[in-house]
Design a protein around this motif. Structure first.
Motif, short mmCIF file in Angstrom:
data_model
loop_
_atom_site.label_atom_id
_atom_site.label_comp_id
_atom_site.label_asym_id
_atom_site.label_seq_id
_atom_site.Cartn_x
_atom_site.Cartn_y
_atom_site.Cartn_z
N ILE A 149 2.26 1.83 -3.43
CA ILE A 149 1.23 2.37 -4.33
C ILE A 149 0.99 3.85 -4.03
CG2 ILE A 149 -1.23 2.26 -4.93
CD1 ILE A 149 -0.95 -0.84 -4.28
N ASN A 150 0.78 4.18 -2.77
CA ASN A 150 0.45 5.56 -2.39
C ASN A 150 1.57 6.55 -2.67
OD1 ASN A 150 -2.06 4.71 -1.53
ND2 ASN A 150 -1.48 4.58 0.62
N LYS A 151 2.81 6.09 -2.62
CA LYS A 151 3.95 6.99 -2.84
C LYS A 151 4.48 6.93 -4.27
CE LYS A 151 5.33 7.48 1.85
NZ LYS A 151 5.34 8.86 2.21
N ASP A 152 3.79 6.19 -5.15
CA ASP A 152 4.27 6.02 -6.53
C ASP A 152 5.74 5.62 -6.54
OD1 ASP A 152 1.89 6.55 -7.93
OD2 ASP A 152 2.20 8.71 -7.74
N THR A 170 0.83 -1.21 0.00
CA THR A 170 0.00 0.00 0.00
C THR A 170 0.86 1.26 0.00
OG1 THR A 170 -1.81 -1.15 1.11
CG2 THR A 170 -1.80 1.25 1.26
N THR A 171 1.93 1.25 0.78
CA THR A 171 2.85 2.38 0.81
C THR A 171 3.49 2.60 -0.55
OG1 THR A 171 3.29 2.11 3.17
CG2 THR A 171 4.94 3.32 1.89
N LYS A 200 -1.20 0.35 -9.29
CA LYS A 200 -2.59 0.70 -9.04
C LYS A 200 -3.15 -0.06 -7.84
CE LYS A 200 -7.12 1.10 -11.06
NZ LYS A 200 -7.94 0.95 -12.25
#
Length: 71
Positions: A42-45, A39-40, A55
């Protein structure tokens, strides 16, 4: 025996799947640990592949292999 943590991400085009492999994961690694890490990312690209961004977390598995010497 060798262990590898393989994490699969769905990419921003909804068709490409990227597998990220990490050798020698902690013995006590949990689903929450891996889900949080993914998740980290993904959220931080944190990862881009062929112009696509992460995604969604698709799956994660620890693969254990055993090499058998034949000769």
């Amino acid at each position: 025996m060798a262990k590898v943590l393989k994490m699969q991400f769905t990419m921003s085009d909804d068709t490409t799947v990227l597998t990220v492999s990490l050798p020698s994961p902690r013995v006590d690694v949990s689903a929450d640990d891996v889900r949080g890490f993914m998740t980290t990312c993904i959220n931080k690209d944190a990862i881009e592949y062929k112009g696509l961004s992460l995604k969604a977390a698709k799956s994660a598995v620890v693969v254990e292999t055993n090499d058998e010497v034949i000769f």
